[in-house]
Structures are given as structure tokens and as C-alpha cells.
Design a protein around this motif. Structure first.
Motif, PDB file in Angstrom:
ATOM      1  N   PRO A 160      43.432 -79.683 -72.523  1.00 51.28           N
ATOM      2  CA  PRO A 160      44.549 -78.788 -72.196  1.00 51.28           C
ATOM      3  C   PRO A 160      45.349 -78.304 -73.407  1.00 51.28           C
ATOM      4  O   PRO A 160      46.042 -77.295 -73.299  1.00 51.28           O
ATOM      5  N   SER A 170      43.507 -73.046 -71.905  1.00 51.67           N
ATOM      6  CA  SER A 170      44.276 -72.937 -70.668  1.00 51.67           C
ATOM      7  C   SER A 170      43.819 -71.693 -69.921  1.00 51.67           C
ATOM      8  O   SER A 170      43.170 -70.817 -70.492  1.00 51.67           O
ATOM      9  N   HIS A 219      43.520 -71.582 -77.617  1.00 47.64           N
ATOM     10  CA  HIS A 219      44.711 -71.669 -78.451  1.00 47.64           C
ATOM     11  C   HIS A 219      44.443 -71.663 -79.953  1.00 47.64           C
ATOM     12  O   HIS A 219      45.385 -71.499 -80.730  1.00 47.64           O
ATOM     13  N   ALA A 259      39.873 -76.465 -69.627  1.00 51.19           N
ATOM     14  CA  ALA A 259      41.304 -76.755 -69.660  1.00 51.19           C
ATOM     15  C   ALA A 259      41.591 -78.157 -69.137  1.00 51.19           C
ATOM     16  O   ALA A 259      42.523 -78.812 -69.608  1.00 51.19           O
TER      17      ALA A 259
END
Length: 65
Positions: free
Chosen positions: A21, A25, A35, A17
Motif C-alpha cells: 500500500p 494504490s 507512487h 495495493a
């Protein structure tokens, strides 16, 4: 490029992360969120995503393609 995440292996260090980022996360319980699960990492995020894979101290991340 896709990344495989070995969630049981992840220890929640957060280095991924820190490196990427927009790709990874950690939640409040130090559980990893990727993600782009099941999708290609967008071109703009690939260098950071590769750095995150390389930074993982427990090898919980792997580049698939």
C-alpha cells in the motif's frame, strides 16, 4: 529497483495495493497509482513491491532492475 506499470493492461483488481500500500494504490475509479513512477523503489518497500508484482493476476507489473 524500478517497476514498470502497463496501465492499459491493469484491470484494477487491487492486489498490488493490498501487498504494497505504500507503493501502489487505486483511486475511486480503480485506476492504479504507482507512487514511485520513474524513481527507484526505496529499500524498505522492495520486498512488498516484489510481492505486489508477483500478485498481479494480469501481469501489468514488471521489475526492471
Amino acid at each position: 529497483m524500478k517497476i514498470s506499470v502497463d496501465h492499459p493492461r491493469c484491470e484494477g483488481h487491487g492486489l498490488c495495493a493490498d501487498q504494497a500500500p505504500d507503493v501502489f494504490s487505486l483511486d475511486d475509479d480503480a485506476e492504479l497509482t504507482y507512487h514511485f513512477e520513474g524513481a527507484e523503489v526505496p529499500d524498505a518497500h522492495r520486498p512488498a513491491a516484489r510481492a505486489a508484482v508477483n500478485a498481479c493476476p494480469v501481469a501489468a507489473l514488471r521489475v526492471l532492475s
